[in-house]
Design a protein around this motif. Structure first.
Motif, PDB file in Angstrom:
ATOM      1  N   ILE A   8       0.878  -1.183  -0.088  1.00  0.00           N
ATOM      2  CA  ILE A   8      -0.123   0.000  -0.157  1.00  0.00           C
ATOM      3  C   ILE A   8       0.827   1.392  -0.072  1.00  0.00           C
ATOM      4  N   LEU A   9       2.069   1.198   0.757  1.00  0.00           N
ATOM      5  CA  LEU A   9       2.677   2.445   0.989  1.00  0.00           C
ATOM      6  C   LEU A   9       3.708   2.831  -0.280  1.00  0.00           C
ATOM      7  N   PHE A  10       3.929   1.411  -1.065  1.00  0.00           N
ATOM      8  CA  PHE A  10       4.928   1.911  -2.275  1.00  0.00           C
ATOM      9  C   PHE A  10       4.014   2.323  -3.394  1.00  0.00           C
ATOM     10  N   TYR A  11       2.836   1.830  -3.625  1.00  0.00           N
ATOM     11  CA  TYR A  11       1.892   2.137  -4.830  1.00  0.00           C
ATOM     12  C   TYR A  11       1.215   3.759  -4.343  1.00  0.00           C
ATOM     13  N   SER A  12       1.173   3.904  -3.092  1.00  0.00           N
ATOM     14  CA  SER A  12       0.727   5.122  -2.831  1.00  0.00           C
ATOM     15  C   SER A  12       1.473   6.306  -3.068  1.00  0.00           C
ATOM     16  N   HIS A  13       3.028   5.781  -2.921  1.00  0.00           N
ATOM     17  CA  HIS A  13       3.891   6.678  -3.364  1.00  0.00           C
ATOM     18  C   HIS A  13       4.041   6.927  -4.696  1.00  0.00           C
ATOM     19  N   ILE A  14       3.952   5.875  -5.421  1.00  0.00           N
ATOM     20  CA  ILE A  14       4.026   6.095  -6.722  1.00  0.00           C
ATOM     21  C   ILE A  14       3.030   6.672  -7.548  1.00  0.00           C
ATOM     22  N   PHE A  15       1.703   6.410  -7.154  1.00  0.00           N
ATOM     23  CA  PHE A  15       0.638   7.268  -7.789  1.00  0.00           C
ATOM     24  C   PHE A  15       0.674   8.694  -7.402  1.00  0.00           C
ATOM     25  N   SER A  16       0.818   9.078  -6.072  1.00  0.00           N
ATOM     26  CA  SER A  16       0.666  10.345  -5.535  1.00  0.00           C
ATOM     27  C   SER A  16       1.958  11.294  -6.135  1.00  0.00           C
ATOM     28  N   ASN A  17       3.227  10.769  -6.272  1.00  0.00           N
ATOM     29  CA  ASN A  17       4.033  11.393  -7.198  1.00  0.00           C
ATOM     30  C   ASN A  17       3.873  11.756  -8.578  1.00  0.00           C
ATOM     31  N   ILE A  18       3.303  10.543  -9.228  1.00  0.00           N
ATOM     32  CA  ILE A  18       3.171  10.886 -10.596  1.00  0.00           C
ATOM     33  C   ILE A  18       2.079  11.755 -10.802  1.00  0.00           C
ATOM     34  N   PHE A  19       1.155  11.791  -9.844  1.00  0.00           N
ATOM     35  CA  PHE A  19      -0.168  12.833 -10.138  1.00  0.00           C
ATOM     36  C   PHE A  19       0.279  14.269  -9.838  1.00  0.00           C
ATOM     37  N   ILE A  20       1.481  14.421  -8.887  1.00  0.00           N
ATOM     38  CA  ILE A  20       2.004  15.851  -8.765  1.00  0.00           C
ATOM     39  C   ILE A  20       2.982  16.140  -9.936  1.00  0.00           C
ATOM     40  N   MET A  21       3.488  15.060 -10.759  1.00  0.00           N
ATOM     41  CA  MET A  21       4.564  15.534 -11.745  1.00  0.00           C
ATOM     42  C   MET A  21       3.552  15.617 -12.998  1.00  0.00           C
ATOM     43  N   ILE A  22       2.463  15.271 -13.003  1.00  0.00           N
ATOM     44  CA  ILE A  22       1.487  15.490 -14.274  1.00  0.00           C
ATOM     45  C   ILE A  22       1.028  16.740 -14.178  1.00  0.00           C
ATOM     46  N   VAL A  23       0.582  17.370 -12.887  1.00  0.00           N
ATOM     47  CA  VAL A  23       0.148  18.419 -12.578  1.00  0.00           C
ATOM     48  C   VAL A  23       1.311  19.901 -12.946  1.00  0.00           C
ATOM     49  N   ILE A  24       2.611  19.307 -12.619  1.00  0.00           N
ATOM     50  CA  ILE A  24       3.343  20.473 -12.827  1.00  0.00           C
ATOM     51  C   ILE A  24       3.628  20.493 -14.344  1.00  0.00           C
ATOM     52  N   TYR A  25       3.577  19.344 -15.123  1.00  0.00           N
ATOM     53  CA  TYR A  25       3.924  19.293 -16.544  1.00  0.00           C
ATOM     54  C   TYR A  25       2.711  19.828 -17.351  1.00  0.00           C
ATOM     55  N   LEU A  26       1.539  19.657 -16.990  1.00  0.00           N
ATOM     56  CA  LEU A  26       0.390  20.246 -17.900  1.00  0.00           C
ATOM     57  C   LEU A  26       0.007  21.688 -17.486  1.00  0.00           C
ATOM     58  N   GLU A  27       0.482  22.119 -16.163  1.00  0.00           N
ATOM     59  CA  GLU A  27       0.046  23.654 -15.864  1.00  0.00           C
ATOM     60  C   GLU A  27       1.173  24.453 -16.437  1.00  0.00           C
ATOM     61  N   SER A  28       1.041  25.386 -17.304  1.00  0.00           N
ATOM     62  CA  SER A  28       2.196  26.034 -17.662  1.00  0.00           C
ATOM     63  C   SER A  28       2.468  27.180 -16.413  1.00  0.00           C
ATOM     64  N   SER A  29       1.551  27.623 -15.502  1.00  0.00           N
ATOM     65  CA  SER A  29       1.900  28.516 -14.578  1.00  0.00           C
ATOM     66  C   SER A  29       2.881  27.840 -13.569  1.00  0.00           C
ATOM     67  N   LEU A  30       2.911  26.668 -13.782  1.00  0.00           N
ATOM     68  CA  LEU A  30       3.821  25.896 -12.639  1.00  0.00           C
ATOM     69  C   LEU A  30       5.327  25.729 -13.304  1.00  0.00           C
ATOM     70  N   HIS A  31       5.577  26.255 -14.543  1.00  0.00           N
ATOM     71  CA  HIS A  31       6.875  26.010 -15.129  1.00  0.00           C
ATOM     72  C   HIS A  31       7.718  27.031 -14.745  1.00  0.00           C
ATOM     73  N   LYS A  32       8.133  26.985 -13.386  1.00  0.00           N
ATOM     74  CA  LYS A  32       8.973  27.799 -12.568  1.00  0.00           C
ATOM     75  C   LYS A  32      10.155  27.063 -12.142  1.00  0.00           C
ATOM     76  N   PRO A  33      11.479  28.007 -11.795  1.00  0.00           N
ATOM     77  CA  PRO A  33      12.513  26.987 -11.300  1.00  0.00           C
ATOM     78  C   PRO A  33      12.261  25.918  -9.942  1.00  0.00           C
ATOM     79  N   MET A  34      11.428  26.598  -9.025  1.00  0.00           N
ATOM     80  CA  MET A  34      11.227  25.967  -7.863  1.00  0.00           C
ATOM     81  C   MET A  34      10.412  24.470  -8.343  1.00  0.00           C
TER      82      MET A  34
END
Length: 379
Positions: A8-34
């Motif tokens: 449960i911990l492993f796959y929760s970590h995988i899906f939650s991190n991929i979700f944040i990566m998709i949000v950063i990739y798709l949202e142009s306003s988050l294309h900042k250095p941080m």
């Protein structure tokens, strides 16, 4: 139990991190250095956990605690890259916070896209090539034992079971110490210096500016402290692993390789306003779709109540055999259900309960020989 918790911990970590990566990739306003550095940090965390936990889950499930020597060295290589790249990325993120708070007017000149690309390449490529040399030296050392009292392989564990009398072993130890100083100690020192300067500047400004400055640093600071604690756990783990039970082995392995990357989406998703602003609508859309799916697949059995008729001589037998826990009755425009004795007039209850036409009324109990005008939904 350990297998299911780890799964449960492993796959929760995988899906939650991929979700944040998709949000950063798709949202142009988050294309900042941080957020670009955060994207790289999440990739490092996925690399480290994926190097360990599929094999750990397989061992816990099958009970076969074996691995090839080449597979063990590959695991050592990927784990070392994860550790070194995480420290280098955290140091770049600390420098980014220092520039944004202490030199805000020069921020866009210093943190321009070309420099960001260079820093990302250096933070990833230097650990990749330097650790490859360490793994080559480790592979040249002959082994004296072939068992590890750990859930995964790391470089120090492999060195401990090798025959440490050759010159290659000495060279490997010196090279490994140099890598630790350059890729772990030096980034930690740079992070501490950056935050010391941020703190000194924050004390000279207003309280409102202090809260804004510290608010942007808290997520990164929590990640750094958590990863530093995991590193300390790793050192203790390598020294005391012989005396630890299996449960403690699993717990410390989770603390080292799974908990730090698992906190990335939690901390940045909760503490960072920009990410939270874009995550909340996505969560609402997902909940709406799930609700619509449930309503579409919800097909309760319905039947007209006025078609139900049980003869008098069979009524008690049917009632004793058929039990309904609950049903919903949608009444017709008649306010009170009618009951009719055979050959007699319509009888109404003396004290009928008030029913409002068009609204559902839940009636728990049994269903007997009552003729009524309405719809009966049975769940």
């Amino acid at each position: 139990t350990l297998y299911y918790i780890s799964y449960i911990l492993f796959y929760s970590h995988i899906f939650s991190n991929i979700f944040i990566m998709i949000v950063i990739y798709l949202e142009s306003s988050l294309h900042k250095p941080m957020y670009i550095f955060l994207f790289n940090l999440i990739c490092c965390g996925l690399l480290g956990s994926s190097a360990v936990w599929p094999k750990v889950l397989s061992n816990l499930l099958t009970g076969l605690h074996t691995s090839s020597y080449e597979g063990c060295l590959l695991q050592v290589y990927l784990l070392s890259i994860y550790a070194a790249c995480t420290y280098s990325t955290l140091s770049i993120m600390a420098y980014d916070r220092y520039i944004s708070i202490c030199k805000p007017l020069q921020y866009h000149n210093i943190m321009n896209p070309s420099k960001i690309k260079i820093w990302l390449m250096l933070s990833n490529l230097i650990p990749v090539f330097s650790i490859a040399g360490q793994i080559y030296l480790t592979s040249r050392i002959p082994l004296c034992r072939h068992s590890l009292n750990k859930l995964f392989c790391d470089n120090l564990s492999v060195i401990n079971i090798s025959c440490g009398t050759s010159s290659i072993s000495l060279l490997s130890n010196v090279y490994g110490l140099l890598i630790i100083v350059c890729l772990s100690v030096l980034p930690t020192f740079l992070i501490l210096v950056s935050y010391a300067k941020i703190l000194s500047v924050s004390l000279k400004v207003s309280k409102n500016s202090q809260s804004k400055a510290l608010g942007t640093c808290i997520p990164h600071l929590i990640i750094f402290i958590n990863y530093s604690i995991a590193t300390i756990f790793s050192v203790i783990y390598n020294r005391l692993t012989v005396f630890m039970p299996n449960e403690m082995n699993v717990f410390i392995s989770v603390q080292i390789t799974l908990l730090p990357p698992l906190l990335h989406p939690v901390i940045y998703g909760v503490r960072t306003k920009e990410i939270r602003k874009f995550v909340a609508p996505i969560q609402w859309d997902i909940m709406t779709l799930l609700q619509q799916y449930r309503e579409q697949n919800k097909t309760p059995a319905t039947c007209p109540a006025d078609k139900i008729f049980v003869p008098e001589h069979l009524r008690d037998q049917v009632i004793s055999q058929v039990h309904f826990q609950s049903f919903i009755w949608t009444p017709s425009p008649l306010l009170v259900p009618e009951t009719r004795e055979r050959g007699g007039p319509v009888n109404r209850p003396l004290n009928p309960s008030p029913l409002t036409p068009g609204k559902n009324t839940a009636v728990p109990g049994r269903l007997g020989g009552v003729r009524s005008r309405g719809t009966l939904r049975i769940f």
